[in-house]
Design an enzyme around this catalytic site. Structure first.
Site, mmCIF file in Angstrom:
data_model
loop_
_atom_site.group_PDB
_atom_site.id
_atom_site.type_symbol
_atom_site.label_atom_id
_atom_site.label_comp_id
_atom_site.label_asym_id
_atom_site.label_seq_id
_atom_site.Cartn_x
_atom_site.Cartn_y
_atom_site.Cartn_z
ATOM 1 N N GLY A 169 -9.831 -4.477 4.419
ATOM 2 C CA GLY A 169 -10.308 -3.531 5.420
ATOM 3 C C GLY A 169 -9.773 -3.786 6.820
ATOM 4 O O GLY A 169 -10.260 -3.195 7.772
ATOM 5 N N ARG B 191 -6.190 -6.452 -11.808
ATOM 6 C CA ARG B 191 -6.920 -7.611 -12.332
ATOM 7 C C ARG B 191 -8.279 -7.168 -12.827
ATOM 8 O O ARG B 191 -8.650 -6.002 -12.681
ATOM 9 C CB ARG B 191 -7.111 -8.621 -11.201
ATOM 10 C CG ARG B 191 -7.848 -7.965 -10.041
ATOM 11 C CD ARG B 191 -8.239 -8.911 -8.959
ATOM 12 N NE ARG B 191 -8.597 -8.188 -7.747
ATOM 13 C CZ ARG B 191 -9.780 -7.671 -7.485
ATOM 14 N NH1 ARG B 191 -10.760 -7.778 -8.365
ATOM 15 N NH2 ARG B 191 -10.014 -7.030 -6.356
ATOM 16 N N VAL C 52 -15.013 -7.966 -10.235
ATOM 17 C CA VAL C 52 -16.353 -8.563 -10.278
ATOM 18 C C VAL C 52 -17.290 -7.672 -11.107
ATOM 19 O O VAL C 52 -18.030 -8.136 -11.975
ATOM 20 C CB VAL C 52 -16.926 -8.709 -8.839
ATOM 21 C CG1 VAL C 52 -18.356 -9.218 -8.867
ATOM 22 C CG2 VAL C 52 -16.049 -9.615 -7.991
ATOM 23 N N LYS D 253 -18.421 -4.816 -1.634
ATOM 24 C CA LYS D 253 -19.353 -4.131 -2.526
ATOM 25 C C LYS D 253 -20.624 -4.961 -2.703
ATOM 26 O O LYS D 253 -20.556 -6.191 -2.781
ATOM 27 C CB LYS D 253 -18.685 -3.898 -3.881
ATOM 28 C CG LYS D 253 -17.478 -2.989 -3.769
ATOM 29 C CD LYS D 253 -16.594 -3.046 -5.000
ATOM 30 C CE LYS D 253 -15.322 -2.265 -4.744
ATOM 31 N NZ LYS D 253 -14.286 -2.545 -5.751
ATOM 32 N N LYS E 143 0.799 -1.222 0.000
ATOM 33 C CA LYS E 143 0.000 0.000 0.000
ATOM 34 C C LYS E 143 0.835 1.278 0.000
ATOM 35 O O LYS E 143 0.488 2.240 -0.679
ATOM 36 C CB LYS E 143 -0.975 -0.002 1.171
ATOM 37 C CG LYS E 143 -1.815 -1.278 1.160
ATOM 38 C CD LYS E 143 -3.042 -1.156 1.974
ATOM 39 C CE LYS E 143 -4.065 -0.484 1.112
ATOM 40 N NZ LYS E 143 -5.428 -0.820 1.384
HETATM 41 P P1 ADP Z 1 -8.218 -2.573 1.987
HETATM 42 O O1 ADP Z 1 -7.121 -2.859 0.997
HETATM 43 O O2 ADP Z 1 -7.948 -3.147 3.351
HETATM 44 O O3 ADP Z 1 -9.579 -2.873 1.460
HETATM 45 P P2 ADP Z 1 -8.471 0.297 1.361
HETATM 46 O O4 ADP Z 1 -7.347 1.247 1.463
HETATM 47 O O5 ADP Z 1 -8.911 -0.104 0.015
HETATM 48 O O6 ADP Z 1 -8.126 -0.992 2.274
HETATM 49 O O7 ADP Z 1 -9.682 0.881 2.169
HETATM 50 C C1 ADP Z 1 -10.835 0.132 2.409
HETATM 51 C C2 ADP Z 1 -11.968 1.022 2.832
HETATM 52 O O8 ADP Z 1 -11.643 1.729 4.048
HETATM 53 C C3 ADP Z 1 -12.332 2.111 1.855
HETATM 54 O O9 ADP Z 1 -13.207 1.626 0.851
HETATM 55 C C4 ADP Z 1 -12.994 3.100 2.777
HETATM 56 O O10 ADP Z 1 -14.300 2.651 3.092
HETATM 57 C C5 ADP Z 1 -12.168 3.030 4.034
HETATM 58 N N1 ADP Z 1 -11.066 4.009 3.991
HETATM 59 C C6 ADP Z 1 -9.792 3.788 3.599
HETATM 60 N N2 ADP Z 1 -9.052 4.935 3.676
HETATM 61 C C7 ADP Z 1 -9.882 5.899 4.129
HETATM 62 C C8 ADP Z 1 -9.725 7.308 4.414
HETATM 63 N N3 ADP Z 1 -8.563 7.942 4.244
HETATM 64 N N4 ADP Z 1 -10.823 7.983 4.855
HETATM 65 C C9 ADP Z 1 -12.012 7.357 5.020
HETATM 66 N N5 ADP Z 1 -12.218 6.043 4.778
HETATM 67 C C10 ADP Z 1 -11.175 5.312 4.336
#
Ligand code: ADP
Length: 447
Positions: free
Chosen positions: A165, A291, A294, A237, A116
């Site tokens: 998450g 990738r 869905v 989702k 990340k």
């Molecule tokens: P993962 O790879 O664990 O899914 P993500 O970085 O894609 O993590 O974040 C997953 C979810 O967490 C996002 O879709 C959002 O709902 C929440 N999120 C992540 N970063 C933020 C942020 N900076 N502010 C608010 N919500 C966030």
């Protein structure tokens, strides 16, 4: 072009890839666990190979078995679908070492986007807007406090190795920071074996908007518009739309062009999705999925472009068949994920589907690998089908969706269909007025 593609996946996505390969005149090989011997993708493929017992780690995640299946059948390419090995850089590297084409980007690009902090650094370098936050991992509380004061509270602490998450903690004020930092670190260490964390500004009411991109691996990139996937439960989702009800066409081309240029500059090859949080007219990069997703189907509905054909073409060295100026967005599309789950508690509901009847008519597509009499094995993801509806505009799409949901019959198990029947009649949904927290709040209210 390839002679034979092995599909390293199961369920609706294995069938989706198989259909594209057949249309292109390419032979297909299905692989399956012993639990999936009766699956539709196995029945429809030209050849099939059993790769192990039901648990995924022994079958669909078993790289040795899959490479052996390629060698036995003489497959010259592998499509990984989504999930399982689709974002496994080692798998891509091993296939390359065996002269088998991985239908996806290079192992190196998968690796960059899988970390990340590295992904965010790369996105920033490529001109993609990112969430304000620390440059890389934060070493201690002092640094965390300094960064948080700079960007302003609330902040979110995220695991560098994160996914699904997990390992994320919000600190509303400086008083919360110490505990949030310590818990995020401990959770990250336990879940990922790496306790590196970083800090970002916490956005309070964002939408989840993602841009579909394609690169040809040789300096060209295009975007196919965005999808709005804000309706989520536990970061999963549930309902997706294209285009987003929240964006205007100026915003669409602005973010689309930024993404297309970024993948061109990266030399990225194949399909990818750049995910953003969107708030008050601004986009903030969160991650890139290297990738097929869905929900790629709604992009297909509004562009008329078969994304799997395009993936196969690019991977076989045939380049992209489309230029940016060829891509037009027509109408509106919505996808509902039909899961074998209780529609309120989301508890899995495996078992036998006694009756399965899908809707039809203009603008309706159902992607599913199940049938009447199919027994859902308890070992895998609960997605049993996707209902994709297209209309000339959002209003027509919603009218058609409501009718299609009424026609859809799945007996013998619980599914998420009743939830969609509720959602399609909800005024906020009708107005496209929702953020990433809307669905959780709605579910809590209706408990
Ligand atoms: P993962 O790879 O664990 O899914 P993500 O970085 O894609 O993590 O974040 C997953 C979810 O967490 C996002 O879709 C959002 O709902 C929440 N999120 C992540 N970063 C933020 C942020 N900076 N502010 C608010 N919500 C966030």
């Amino acid at each position: 072009m390839f002679q034979k593609i092995l599909i390293a996946n199961r369920g609706e996505i294995a069938l989706r890839v198989l259909r594209a390969a057949k249309e292109l005149g390419i032979q297909t090989v299905a692989v399956h666990s012993t639990a999936d011997a009766d699956a539709m993708h196995v029945r429809l493929a030209d050849e099939s190979v059993c790769i192990g017992p039901p648990p995924s780690r022994d079958s669909y995640l078993n790289i040795h078995q899959i490479v052996a299946a390629c060698e036995i059948t003489g497959a010259d390419a592998v499509h990984p679908g989504y999930g399982f090995l689709s974002e496994n850089a080692k798998f891509a590297d091993i296939l390359a070492a065996h002269n088998i084409t991985f239908i996806g980007p290079s192992g190196d690009h998968i690796r960059i986007m899988g970390d990340k902090i590295e992904a965010k650094r790369t996105a920033k370098r490529l001109g993609i807007p990112v969430v304000p936050g620390s440059e890389g991992a934060v070493s201690d509380e002092k640094e965390a406090k300094r960064v948080a004061a700079e960007i302003g509270y609330p902040v979110i602490i995220k695991a560098s190795a994160g996914g699904g998450g997990r390992g994320m903690k919000v600190a509303l004020t400086e008083a919360d920071l110490e505990i949030a930092l310590a818990t995020a670190r401990t959770e990250a260490g336990a879940a990922f074996g790496d306790d590196a964390v970083y800090i970002e500004k916490y956005l309070q009411k964002p939408r989840h908007i993602e841009v579909q991109i394609f690169g040809d691996g040789a300096g060209k990139g295009v975007h196919l518009g965005e999808r709005d996937c804000s309706l989520q439960r536990r970061h999963q989702k549930v309902w997706e739309e294209a285009n987003s009800p929240a964006l205007n066409s100026e915003e669409r081309s602005r973010i689309g062009d930024i993404c297309a240029n970024a993948v061109a500059n990266l030399g990225y090859s194949g399909a990818g999705t750049i995910e953003f949080l969107y708030e008050n007219g601004e986009f903030y990069f969160i991650e890139m999925n290297t990738r097929l997703q869905v929900e790629h189907t709604i992009t297909e509905a509004i562009t008329g472009i078969d994304l799997v054909h395009e993936q196969i073409r690019v991977a076989s060295g045939g380049g992209l068949s489309i230029k940016q100026s060829d891509i037009r967005f027509q109408g509106h599309a919505i996808e509902c994920r039909i899961n074998a789950e209780d529609p309120r508690t989301f508890a899995p509901s495996p078992g036998t589907i006694t009756h399965f009847h899908t809707p039809g008519g203009l603008g309706i597509r159902v992607d599913s690998g199940v049938y009447s009499g199919y027994r859902i094995p308890p070992y895998y993801d609960s997605l049993i089908g996707k209902l994709i509806v297209h209309g000339r505009n959002r209003v027509e799409c919603m009218m058609r969706l409501r009718r299609a949901l009424d026609e859809f019959v799945v007996d013998g198990i619980n599914t998420t269909l009743p939830l969609f029947r509720d959602l399609v009649g909800n005024p906020d949904i009708a107005n496209g007025d929702y953020d990433i927290h809307w669905l959780e709040k709605y579910l809590a209210k209706s408990e």
